[in-house]
Design a protein around this motif. Structure first.
Motif, PDB file in Angstrom:
ATOM      1  N   SER A  65      17.638  33.401  39.637  1.00 44.76           N
ATOM      2  CA  SER A  65      17.605  32.005  39.189  1.00 44.76           C
ATOM      3  C   SER A  65      17.137  31.916  37.743  1.00 44.76           C
ATOM      4  N   ASP A  88      19.337  30.328  34.670  1.00 40.87           N
ATOM      5  CA  ASP A  88      18.798  29.323  33.746  1.00 40.87           C
ATOM      6  C   ASP A  88      18.945  29.786  32.298  1.00 40.87           C
ATOM      7  N   ARG A  91      22.665  29.598  31.263  1.00 41.63           N
ATOM      8  CA  ARG A  91      23.071  28.209  31.047  1.00 41.63           C
ATOM      9  C   ARG A  91      22.527  27.673  29.724  1.00 41.63           C
ATOM     10  N   ASN A 110      24.371  24.766  28.287  1.00 42.21           N
ATOM     11  CA  ASN A 110      24.631  24.123  29.588  1.00 42.21           C
ATOM     12  C   ASN A 110      26.110  23.773  29.776  1.00 42.21           C
ATOM     13  N   ARG A 111      26.945  24.680  29.319  1.00 44.33           N
ATOM     14  CA  ARG A 111      28.391  24.494  29.440  1.00 44.33           C
ATOM     15  C   ARG A 111      28.815  24.380  30.898  1.00 44.33           C
ATOM     16  N   TYR A 112      28.093  25.115  31.763  1.00 44.52           N
ATOM     17  CA  TYR A 112      28.448  25.119  33.181  1.00 44.52           C
ATOM     18  C   TYR A 112      27.272  24.644  34.021  1.00 44.52           C
ATOM     19  N   SER A 113      27.574  24.128  35.192  1.00 48.82           N
ATOM     20  CA  SER A 113      26.532  23.770  36.144  1.00 48.82           C
ATOM     21  C   SER A 113      26.069  25.025  36.876  1.00 48.82           C
ATOM     22  N   LYS A 114      25.012  24.902  37.644  1.00 50.00           N
ATOM     23  CA  LYS A 114      24.504  26.050  38.395  1.00 50.00           C
ATOM     24  C   LYS A 114      25.514  26.531  39.432  1.00 50.00           C
ATOM     25  N   LYS A 115      26.414  25.649  39.837  1.00 44.73           N
ATOM     26  CA  LYS A 115      27.419  26.031  40.826  1.00 44.73           C
ATOM     27  C   LYS A 115      28.418  27.048  40.274  1.00 44.73           C
ATOM     28  N   HIS A 116      28.413  27.195  38.952  1.00 48.32           N
ATOM     29  CA  HIS A 116      29.314  28.151  38.306  1.00 48.32           C
ATOM     30  C   HIS A 116      28.842  29.595  38.504  1.00 48.32           C
ATOM     31  N   TYR A 117      27.606  29.773  38.963  1.00 44.75           N
ATOM     32  CA  TYR A 117      27.007  31.109  39.043  1.00 44.75           C
ATOM     33  C   TYR A 117      26.723  31.533  40.472  1.00 44.75           C
TER      34      TYR A 117
END
Length: 237
Positions: free
Chosen positions: A135, A139, A142, A147-154
């Motif tokens: 995690s 962070d 990102r 912050n190009r992508y949300s956490k769901k991207h990973y």
């Protein structure tokens, strides 16, 4: 455990604590580094596997050869506890023993790895006495990509042994942070950079070979991404 074994264990623990206190002294740290570099300069490598030769060539290309040491260890090395391994390498402590693992972002839409903040694969060096908090890595990635992508991207998972070998040219247990076939982003946990004396030991391309680096030289020549990644744990558990 017998009474004699228990007594020996207590004596060993006491010795280890004394050594740790000794290494807290800056003068002793300097002597350790001087001895380490002297041994590195006098070292010759022969009959090494091709993977180790590739790591050696990388050391020379990066001007790290005079400040890195190679060790051929016993075939049952990974059956030993961390303290015995540290003694074998003349490492100052078990915390100086490190490993490099390859992570794959399973949700990455591409297979590229040139952008360290938007790669499908990452090589991460961490101490054996800690574990990687993915995690924290997410962070960091990102933040580095604005912050190009949300956490769901990973969805970071250890790469398969086959993919690790394909990318690095190294098998599990022997992955080196230098000399990889493909130049995937290399990360190093910030905790390693705080070690005293400032050295760390890692894989040298083959499960039976290890390499030691002077931390400042490694950071300067390799330019890994330094990031706080680890969670400490009790290696005796």
């Amino acid at each position: 455990m017998s009474e004699i074994e228990s007594s020996e264990r207590l004596a060993l623990d006491h010795l280890i604590k004394q050594v740790a206190n000794l290494y807290s002294e800056p003068a002793v740290q300097q002597l350790y580094i001087e001895f380490f570099v002297k041994q590195a300069e006098q070292e010759t490598i022969s009959s090494a596997p091709l993977e180790v030769e590739r790591v050696l060539a990388a050391c020379q290309t990066l001007s790290l050869r005079s400040t890195s040491r190679f060790f051929k260890v016993e075939s049952d090395y990974y059956d030993w506890d961390l303290q015995k391994r540290a003694f074998r390498l003349s490492a100052p402590s078990i915390h100086h023993l490190c490993k490099t693992v390859v992570f794959e972002n399973k949700r990455c839409p591409h297979d590229q790895y040139r952008d360290p903040f938007d790669s499908r694969f990452y090589a991460v060096t961490v101490q054996y006495t800690s574990s990687i908090d993915t995690s924290k890595l997410v962070d960091f990635l990102r933040a580095g990509s604005n912050n190009r992508y949300s956490k769901k991207h990973y969805n970071l998972r250890l790469a398969s042994p086959e993919k690790c070998l394909e990318l690095t040219g190294f098998k599990f247990g022997g992955v080196s942070p230098i000399g990889m076939i493909h130049k995937i982003p290399v990360f190093i946990d910030k905790s390693i950079c705080r070690l005293k004396p400032p050295v760390f030991y890692a894989g040298a391309g083959n499960i039976d070979w290890k390499i030691g680096f002077v931390i400042d030289e490694y950071i300067s020549k390799v330019s890994p991404v330094v990031v706080e990644l680890s969670v400490a744990f009790n290696p005796e558990v």
